[in-house]
Design a protein around this motif. Structure first.
Motif, PDB file in Angstrom:
ATOM      1  N   GLN A 248       0.887  -1.699   0.506  1.00  0.00           N
ATOM      2  CA  GLN A 248       0.450   0.116   0.335  1.00  0.00           C
ATOM      3  C   GLN A 248       0.616   1.724   0.128  1.00  0.00           C
ATOM      4  OE1 GLN A 248      -2.607  -0.991   3.505  1.00  0.00           O
ATOM      5  NE2 GLN A 248      -4.218  -0.859   2.732  1.00  0.00           N
ATOM      6  N   ARG A 251       2.062   1.580  -3.142  1.00  0.00           N
ATOM      7  CA  ARG A 251       0.726   2.093  -4.084  1.00  0.00           C
ATOM      8  C   ARG A 251       0.660   3.880  -4.390  1.00  0.00           C
ATOM      9  NH1 ARG A 251      -2.569  -2.432  -6.409  1.00  0.00           N
ATOM     10  NH2 ARG A 251      -1.610  -4.250  -4.937  1.00  0.00           N
ATOM     11  N   HIS A 254       3.595   5.993  -5.816  1.00  0.00           N
ATOM     12  CA  HIS A 254       3.193   6.369  -7.332  1.00  0.00           C
ATOM     13  C   HIS A 254       1.790   7.410  -7.565  1.00  0.00           C
ATOM     14  CE1 HIS A 254       5.392   3.288  -9.117  1.00  0.00           C
ATOM     15  NE2 HIS A 254       5.287   2.110  -7.705  1.00  0.00           N
ATOM     16  N   SER A 255       1.104   7.182  -6.590  1.00  0.00           N
ATOM     17  CA  SER A 255      -0.454   7.628  -7.013  1.00  0.00           C
ATOM     18  C   SER A 255      -0.059   9.396  -6.804  1.00  0.00           C
ATOM     19  CB  SER A 255      -1.772   7.516  -6.057  1.00  0.00           C
ATOM     20  OG  SER A 255      -1.287   7.782  -4.741  1.00  0.00           O
TER      21      SER A 255
END
Ligand code: SF4
Ligand code: ZN
Length: 258
Positions: A248, A251, A254-255
Motif C-alpha cells: 500500500q 501504491r 506512485h499515486s
C-alpha cells in the motif's frame, strides 16, 4: 501482551488516548522484569494541528522520564502530509493511516522494539468494525493488527476494552486533560460519521459497542478455519510483506508521483 525482555514502542500522538496509555504504562512497567518503554511520535506535517500535539508529547515524556523519538513524514517520505494531499483532501485518512503505520514500523525497528503499543480504545475498535463492514472488507474486519503475522512487529492495544469516556475521566481526575486542536481532515473522515452514529446508539442502547467487538471476535473465530485473506507475499519494489505484489505504501507513492 507484554513479556519480560520486551521493548515496547508506544505510539504517542499527544492526544488523549495515547497520553492515558503512556501514563498507565509508565506507572506499571518500571516494576516489571526487564521491560523497556519508549515513546514514538509520528509528525505527519499537518498545519495548525500536529505541532501542538507533538509539543504535548514532548512535555509528557519529559515529565515522566520516558525516552521519546519523533519521526516525520518529511524525513521518511520526502514531504509532509499537507503537501501530499493538495487536491485530494478527501483521501486524507487513507493516505495518512497507511504512511503513519509504515513510519511507526520503521521507527520501532530502528529502536529495536519487540512490541508496538497503540492507544486504540473501545470506541475506536467498534468504529473500525462498522467501517470495515460498511466497506464489505471481510479480510480487514478479521485481521486484528495485534495478531498480524511473524513478518511484523506485533501490535498491542491495551486500552481496546476501555471506553473513550473512561479514558477522558481518567485524564481529568489525574489532572492530565488538555484541550488540543482537532485534525483539519477529520471533516472528510468516514470514521467521524460512524463515531457520531455509534455514540448516539451507545447512549440509547448501552453495550452496543461491546457487542460489536464480541461479534467481530465470533467472526474471527469462524474465519480462523476458513481462508479469507490473501497469503503473505513481498512487495516487488520495497520488499515489505503484503498481500499483493505491490504494498500500500508503494501504491501511495506512485499515486503521489502522478
Ligand atoms: Fe490522519 Fe485522518 Fe487522523 Fe487527521 S484525522 S491525523 S488525516 S488519520
Ligand atoms: Zn512496497
Amino acid at each position: 501482551m507484554i513479556k519480560p525482555g520486551d521493548t515496547v514502542a508506544l505510539a504517542l500522538s499527544g492526544g488523549k488516548d495515547s497520553t492515558a496509555l503512556t501514563s498507565v504504562l509508565s506507572c506499571l512497567l518500571p516494576a516489571w522484569e526487564n521491560v523497556h518503554l519508549i515513546a514514538i511520535t509520528i509528525d505527519e506535517g499537518i498545519a495548525g494541528y500536529r505541532d501542538e500535539t507533538v509539543r504535548a508529547a514532548d512535555e509528557l515524556t519529559a515529565a515522566l522520564g520516558i525516552e521519546h523519538h519523533t519521526v516525520s513524514f518529511q524525513d521518511l517520505f520526502g514531504n509532509n502530509l499537507d503537501t501530499f494531499l493538495v487536491g485530494r483532501e478527501r483521501e486524507a485518512c487513507t493516505v495518512c493511516g497507511i504512511l503513519r503505520k509504515k513510519a511507526l514500523a520503521v521507527a520501532a525497528e530502528q529502536y529495536d522494539a519487540t512490541k508496538i503499543a497503540t492507544g486504540h480504545n473501545l470506541d475506536d475498535e467498534a468504529q473500525s468494525v462498522l467501517m470495515n463492514t460498511f466497506r464489505g472488507d471481510l479480510p480487514r474486519l478479521v485481521r486484528d493488527a495485534a495478531q498480524e503475522n511473524a513478518c511484523f512487529i506485533p501490535r498491542i492495544k491495551p486500552l481496546s476494552f476501555t471506553p473513550e469516556k473512561e479514558i477522558a475521566i481518567y485524564l481529568m481526575v489525574n489532572n492530565a486533560w488538555k484541550v488540543l486542536p482537532e485534525c483539519p481532515y477529520t471533516r472528510f473522515a468516514l470514521r467521524a460519521e460512524v463515531r457520531r452514529m455509534l455514540t448516539k446508539l451507545e447512549y440509547r442502547h448501552p453495550g452496543t459497542m461491546l457487542h460489536l467487538i464480541e461479534t467481530k471476535k465470533k467472526i474471527e473465530r469462524y474465519c480462523a478455519s476458513v481462508h479469507v485473506s490473501e497469503p503473505i507475499r513481498r512487495c516487488r519494489e520495497c520488499g515489505d510483506p503484503c498481500s499483493t505484489d505491490l504494498c500500500q505504501v508503494c501504491r501511495i507513492r506512485h499515486s503521489l508521483d502522478r
